[in-house]
Design an enzyme around this catalytic site. Structure first.
Site, PDB file in Angstrom:
ATOM      1  N   ARG A   1       0.817  -1.204   0.000  1.00 43.93           N
ATOM      2  CA  ARG A   1       0.000   0.000   0.000  1.00 43.93           C
ATOM      3  C   ARG A   1       0.858   1.264   0.000  1.00 43.93           C
ATOM      4  NH1 ARG A   1      -4.848  -1.854   4.080  1.00 43.93           N
ATOM      5  NH2 ARG A   1      -6.136  -2.862   2.495  1.00 43.93           N
ATOM      6  N   GLY A   2       2.086   1.147   0.488  1.00 43.76           N
ATOM      7  CA  GLY A   2       2.973   2.300   0.478  1.00 43.76           C
ATOM      8  C   GLY A   2       3.227   2.802  -0.929  1.00 43.76           C
TER       9      GLY A   2
END
Length: 341
Positions: A279-280
């Site tokens: 998700r980063g």
């Protein structure tokens, strides 16, 4: 009606303001978490954001203000009415709904309308805060103090985009797609990891140390409280300019180019800081694209990544027993190393 302090008049806290505007341009980023000292303008900025959001189209009379152009993805009531032809439309303000810290489960998800049940003998659903927040923003102050069962409700709705109520003989399912915005003081408690991971961006609101900045903040706030109408009028042109910028950025967003080199740098940065999951990278790319659109650029460049990376990664770092420095410091160090290489 109480007046809201204008977003354009907030001095400092550039990272916080930038994150909120990025979320307004691209809600898919996943919301904003604001941690910081008391009295740093966290709640003021979130509530002021409502004035910057351009109005939206909604189905007239819909309790969940569904999108009339949603092609069957609205609530059951709208889908039923849609068989008779085009739905009537209205223009409404984007909802920015406060979720009070002590709100009950019934208040949040909705419940049986007791008054109508008792007076008319009709079993009817009374929508809750999740219904009001659909297609808008749900703001939780002191989010780190939420009770666990309330956190579970929010996680379910955030993950599915729906609110499901099965209780008191009711079986209701309605859309609940919202941008989650939370604020709090980290000294008062930590956020559950599952909820923390739902926020796309995490920013820090710090108390300004420069005397002149503090004096100007107090001067502006005092002027607003003494004569709110005059103060709002003085800042109206700046507010209108910010609103036009958000509208233009939304229209430009899907045209902004993100090259493979930017994707690679985002991934390298996440690997370097040891960010959990993927998700980063996704958040960095989406936030950088939205920032580029806000700035009128047609392609994401390294500077956009550098600006959004701390907010995208600050809450995704693993604990490093050999490096107890703050997450912001670790990310800043990794950014310098990554873009110097």
């Amino acid at each position: 009606m109480a007046k809201t302090y204008p977003f354009s008049a907030i001095l400092g806290q550039e990272e916080m303001k930038r994150a909120l505007m990025i979320a307004a341009v691209d809600p898919a980023i996943g919301g904003v978490l604001i941690f910081g000292d008391r009295g740093t303008g966290k709640s003021t900025a979130v509530r002021a954001l409502a004035e910057l959001l351009p109005p939206m189209r909604a189905t007239a009379g819909c309790r969940y203000h569904c999108d009339p152009d949603a092609n069957g993805s609205g609530c059951a009531e709208c889908q039923g009415r849609g068989h008779g032809g085009p739905l009537e439309r209205e223009i409404i303000s984007v909802p920015v709904v406060d979720l009070p810290l002590g709100a009950t489960e019934d208040r949040i998800v909705g419940a049986l309308d007791l008054e109508r049940a008792l007076t008319q003998g009709v079993k009817s659903f009374e929508p809750g805060l999740l219904a009001r927040a659909n297609r808008g923003f749900l703001y939780i102050d002191e989010v780190n103090l939420l009770e666990d069962h309330i956190v579970d409700l929010l996680l379910d709705a955030a993950a599915s985009g729906e609110n499901v109520v099965e209780r008191e003989g009711l079986s209701i399912r309605h859309p609940a797609r919202f941008v989650l915005v939370g604020s709090g003081n980290p000294e008062e408690g930590e956020l559950r990891p599952q909820l923390l991971d739902r926020f796309g961006l995490c920013v820090e609101a710090v108390t300004p140390e420069d005397v002149e900045t503090r004096v100007e903040i107090v001067r502006r706030r005092d002027a607003f409280e003494r004569d709110g109408s005059t103060f709002l009028a003085a800042w109206q042109s700046q507010t209108d300019e910010l609103r036009r910028g958000i509208v233009a950025a939304r229209e430009r967003l899907h045209e902004v180019y993100v090259g493979d080199a930017i994707l690679r740098q985002a991934s390298q940065l996440c690997v370097r800081v040891g960010a959990d999951g993927l998700r980063g990278e996704l958040t960095i790319v989406r936030a950088a694209r939205a920032l580029a659109a806000l700035q009128g650029n047609h392609a994401v460049v390294v500077e956009h990544v550098r600006e959004v990376a701390p907010a995208a990664l600050r809450h995704r770092l693993r604990r490093d027993p050999l490096d107890e420095s703050a997450s912001t410091v670790r990310i800043g160090r990794a950014i310098e190393e990554n873009f110097r290489a």
